[in-house]
Write an enzyme that holds these catalytic residues in place. Structure first.
Site, PDB file in Angstrom:
ATOM      1  CG  ASP A   1     -42.584 -24.372 -50.066  1.00 34.96           C
ATOM      2  OD1 ASP A   1     -42.539 -23.842 -48.944  1.00 34.96           O
ATOM      3  OD2 ASP A   1     -42.654 -25.612 -50.232  1.00 34.96           O
ATOM      4  CB  SER A   2     -43.792 -19.333 -47.138  1.00 36.07           C
ATOM      5  OG  SER A   2     -42.533 -18.728 -47.348  1.00 36.07           O
TER       6      SER A   2
ATOM      7  CG  ASP B   1     -38.692 -24.168 -49.303  1.00 33.36           C
ATOM      8  OD1 ASP B   1     -37.986 -24.985 -48.673  1.00 33.36           O
ATOM      9  OD2 ASP B   1     -39.464 -23.368 -48.751  1.00 33.36           O
TER      10      ASP B   1
ATOM     11  CE  LYS C   1     -36.799 -24.335 -45.972  1.00 31.96           C
ATOM     12  NZ  LYS C   1     -38.081 -25.075 -46.069  1.00 31.96           N
TER      13      LYS C   1
ATOM     14  CD  GLU D   1     -41.628 -28.631 -46.469  1.00 32.31           C
ATOM     15  OE1 GLU D   1     -42.549 -29.451 -46.255  1.00 32.31           O
ATOM     16  OE2 GLU D   1     -41.817 -27.413 -46.637  1.00 32.31           O
TER      17      GLU D   1
ATOM     18  CD  GLU E   1     -42.575 -24.528 -40.320  1.00 26.98           C
ATOM     19  OE1 GLU E   1     -41.888 -24.833 -41.323  1.00 26.98           O
ATOM     20  OE2 GLU E   1     -43.630 -23.877 -40.405  1.00 26.98           O
TER      21      GLU E   1
HETATM   22  O1  KIV Z   1     -41.343 -21.759 -47.050  1.00 27.26           O
HETATM   23  C1  KIV Z   1     -40.884 -21.205 -46.040  1.00 27.26           C
HETATM   24  O2  KIV Z   1     -40.943 -19.978 -45.878  1.00 27.26           O
HETATM   25  C2  KIV Z   1     -40.265 -22.037 -45.021  1.00 27.26           C
HETATM   26  C3  KIV Z   1     -39.961 -21.393 -43.709  1.00 27.26           C
HETATM   27  C4  KIV Z   1     -41.188 -21.119 -42.969  1.00 27.26           C
HETATM   28  C5  KIV Z   1     -39.000 -22.202 -42.939  1.00 27.26           C
HETATM   29  O3  KIV Z   1     -40.039 -23.181 -45.243  1.00 27.26           O
END
Ligand code: KIV
Length: 312
Positions: free
Chosen positions: A91-92, A130, A160, A162, A228
């Protein structure tokens, strides 16, 4: 080492031996970007499609694997052919693709678009998406529903999530529904405001909590735990305390795998880079110079030349 994933026999029809695609179709085999050492490495350690079980075997064999973010088919294809084992549709994307200041506004619909694009470009890598902020926290049921959408409509192979032990029930429900989950602890960008900004997590006594979080998530069925911005010795202790592989970003060298945001790692990101980033290229300068040269050629009439033009 005996558990290291084996490369299945290859036939000319297998995707990993096909000529790579350019934006307009198959590229000339001689210009294939995945020859030599990168291809050897990919073939040595991974089967045709990397699966969660192979990441576990990497850990058991004392091997490491590489994970990189990806948001589109073109870059996913390049990373895949370079042998990167895991692609994260992070989600970056909210930051590096959409120019937003946090990841909080990322929607499931947006994540689905990025996910489909990466899946389309990756033949070999495990693709993980994410789960966006606000699409899973309310209940295990909500988490299952979003995870199912990401796999069914986005085509990803895992997701993934969080959060620490508080998310164990959510992870358990997702795993029970057939959704492979990578847990993400330590600094979790979706909780940026709750955590008081970008800061290292797990220092001092908080290290014990981190280990407890990791254990709870492993027990809930997570196939991997990503950490992280965690002190290196704490991350190494977590890795040693778990059977499942860990992934680190700003967590030292004691994790099973490492992940970076590709724009950081290839030097495309402007401004101050985080301490944990190593730039393997300076794409910002390369792109700026190339685009400047193109503009100059257009202005002076040097482009297009005769060879770029059609006869009648
Ligand atoms: O969203 C993302 O790119 C991440 C990584 C920085 C681990 O969660």
């Amino acid at each position: 080492m005996s558990e290291t994933p084996q490369t299945p026999p290859q036939t000319p029809q297998q995707p990993s031996q096909q000529a790579p695609q350019t934006a307009r179709g198959p590229a000339d085999a001689e210009t294939a970007p995945y020859s030599g050492a990168a291809a050897d490495r990919a073939a040595e350690f991974t089967p045709r499609r990397v699966r969660t079980v192979h990441l576990r075997r990497f850990k058991e064999a004392g091997e490491r694997f590489a994970m990189l973010t990806a948001y589109d088919a073109t870059m996913a294809g390049i990373f895949d052919r370079a042998g990167v084992e895991v692609l994260l549709v992070g989600d970056s994307a909210a930051n590096v693709m959409m120019g937003r200041s946090t990841t909080l506004s990322m929607t499931v619909e947006e994540m689905l678009v990025y996910s489909r694009s990466v899946v389309a470009g990756a033949e070999r890598a495990l693709v993980i998406a994410d789960v966006p902020f606000g699409s899973y926290e309310a209940s295990p049921q909500q988490a299952v529903e979003t995870g199912v959408r990401l796999m069914k409509e986005g085509g990803v192979h895992a997701v993934k999530v969080e959060g620490g032990a508080a998310m164990a029930g959510h992870v358990r429900a997702m795993v029970a529904a057939g959704i492979p989950v990578m847990a993400h602890i330590g600094f979790t960008p979706q909780s940026e405001h709750a955590l008081g900004g970008y800061r290292v997590q797990g220092r001092g006594e908080a290290g014990e909590r981190l280990l407890a979080d990791a254990r709870a998530l492993e027990e809930a069925g997570a196939f991997s735990v990503l950490m992280e911005m965690v002190p290196a010795d704490v991350a190494a202790e977590v890795d040693a305390g778990l059977a499942v592989p860990t992934v680190g970003i700003g967590a030292g060298s004691g994790t099973t795998g490492q992940v970076l945001v590709w724009q950081d790692m290839l030097g495309l990101t402007a401004g101050r880079k985080p301490r944990f980033v190593r730039e393997y290229a300076d794409l910002r300068s390369t792109v700026a110079e190339a685009v400047g040269a193109y503009r100059e050629d257009v202005r002076t009439g040097r482009f297009p030349a005769e060879e770029h033009s059609f006869d009648d």
